[in-house]
Design an enzyme around this catalytic site. Structure first.
Site, PDB file in Angstrom:
ATOM      1  N   HIS A  11       0.809  -1.121  -0.167  1.00  0.00           N
ATOM      2  CA  HIS A  11       0.038   0.004  -0.034  1.00  0.00           C
ATOM      3  C   HIS A  11       0.821   1.342  -0.060  1.00  0.00           C
ATOM      4  O   HIS A  11       1.874   1.223  -0.651  1.00  0.00           O
ATOM      5  CB  HIS A  11      -1.078  -0.274   1.188  1.00  0.00           C
ATOM      6  CG  HIS A  11      -1.828  -1.532   1.029  1.00  0.00           C
ATOM      7  ND1 HIS A  11      -2.686  -1.504   0.191  1.00  0.00           N
ATOM      8  CD2 HIS A  11      -1.696  -2.413   1.829  1.00  0.00           C
ATOM      9  CE1 HIS A  11      -3.199  -2.697   0.366  1.00  0.00           C
ATOM     10  NE2 HIS A  11      -2.577  -3.274   1.541  1.00  0.00           N
ATOM     11  N   GLU A  25      -2.149  -0.033   7.832  1.00  0.00           N
ATOM     12  CA  GLU A  25      -1.298  -1.034   7.230  1.00  0.00           C
ATOM     13  C   GLU A  25      -0.144  -0.509   6.567  1.00  0.00           C
ATOM     14  O   GLU A  25       1.016  -1.187   6.619  1.00  0.00           O
ATOM     15  CB  GLU A  25      -2.344  -2.029   6.205  1.00  0.00           C
ATOM     16  CG  GLU A  25      -1.572  -3.246   5.623  1.00  0.00           C
ATOM     17  CD  GLU A  25      -2.300  -3.902   4.650  1.00  0.00           C
ATOM     18  OE1 GLU A  25      -1.729  -4.879   4.201  1.00  0.00           O
ATOM     19  OE2 GLU A  25      -3.436  -3.652   4.250  1.00  0.00           O
ATOM     20  N   HIS A  78       2.729  -7.093   3.992  1.00  0.00           N
ATOM     21  CA  HIS A  78       1.366  -6.563   4.205  1.00  0.00           C
ATOM     22  C   HIS A  78       0.955  -6.912   5.736  1.00  0.00           C
ATOM     23  O   HIS A  78       1.922  -7.853   6.462  1.00  0.00           O
ATOM     24  CB  HIS A  78       0.338  -7.342   3.477  1.00  0.00           C
ATOM     25  CG  HIS A  78       0.594  -6.781   1.759  1.00  0.00           C
ATOM     26  ND1 HIS A  78      -0.455  -5.769   1.449  1.00  0.00           N
ATOM     27  CD2 HIS A  78       1.489  -6.936   1.129  1.00  0.00           C
ATOM     28  CE1 HIS A  78       0.133  -5.519   0.008  1.00  0.00           C
ATOM     29  NE2 HIS A  78       1.267  -6.385  -0.073  1.00  0.00           N
ATOM     30  N   GLU A 143       1.657 -11.824   4.851  1.00  0.00           N
ATOM     31  CA  GLU A 143       0.483 -11.455   5.824  1.00  0.00           C
ATOM     32  C   GLU A 143       0.965 -11.389   7.171  1.00  0.00           C
ATOM     33  O   GLU A 143       0.762 -12.508   7.753  1.00  0.00           O
ATOM     34  CB  GLU A 143      -0.748 -11.813   5.613  1.00  0.00           C
ATOM     35  CG  GLU A 143      -1.464 -11.764   4.137  1.00  0.00           C
ATOM     36  CD  GLU A 143      -2.015 -10.440   3.880  1.00  0.00           C
ATOM     37  OE1 GLU A 143      -1.832  -9.369   4.810  1.00  0.00           O
ATOM     38  OE2 GLU A 143      -2.768 -10.040   2.676  1.00  0.00           O
TER      39      GLU A 143
END
Length: 176
Positions: A11, A25, A78, A143
């Site tokens: 992001h 995040e 992430h 993740e």
């Protein structure tokens, strides 16, 4: 032989990714990515970052940067999220195929993070993700815990340096 690894902080910029109680995040991902990068650089790995500040590139732009670098591996970092706070906990890694080199790296990273106390949800194929299907090198998307889980955030914050080391070691252990 010196390896080159592209590290991608998920992001960025106008795209915060998942958010929970003021936590974004994009910020956690950047902080962790830079920490992993320092450890890899100290181990003699050439590191290329898709971003080192709060900017946004599309997944296609990130894949293009990786491909232009001629890197050996691509790792995108992430934080996961779920519909309801504290619904899920743990880490998982995503790869294009469970049967390529990236899957072994993903498994190594996950095992190291599990040793820190995270629930290990394993390695999942996600061939539809641009950063996994448009990179010309083995690619893993990590993740690193659920951003909307208080336990995962406590682990992320209290064992941050160990998390960075766990991811770096998972990468280093996978270099052929």
């Amino acid at each position: 032989m010196a390896y080159t690894v592209v590290l991608d902080a998920g992001h960025g910029g106008a795209n915060p990714g998942a958010a929970y109680n003021g936590r974004q995040e994009k910020d956690d991902a950047l902080r962790l990515t830079l920490a992993v990068g320092r450890l890899l650089e100290n181990a003699g790995v050439n590191v290329v970052y898709t971003r080192t500040s709060d900017i946004f590139d599309t997944p296609a732009q990130k894949a293009a940067k990786a491909n232009a670098s001629g890197a050996d591996y691509f790792v995108s970092i992430h934080r996961n999220s779920s519909v309801y706070p504290n619904q899920y906990t743990g880490i998982e890694s995503l790869v294009y195929s469970r049967y390529d080199t990236a899957a072994r790296m993903a498994e190594n990273i996950n095992e190291n993070l599990q040793a820190l106390g995270f629930v290990n949800h394993g390695v999942t194929e996600r061939p539809n993700l641009v950063v996994l299907n448009s990179t010309q090198m083995p690619a893993v998307l990590v993740e690193a815990g659920f951003i909307n889980n208080d336990r995962d955030n406590a682990l992320f914050d209290s064992r941050f340096n160990e998390m960075a080391q766990a991811i770096a070691d998972g990468i280093l252990d996978s270099l052929e």
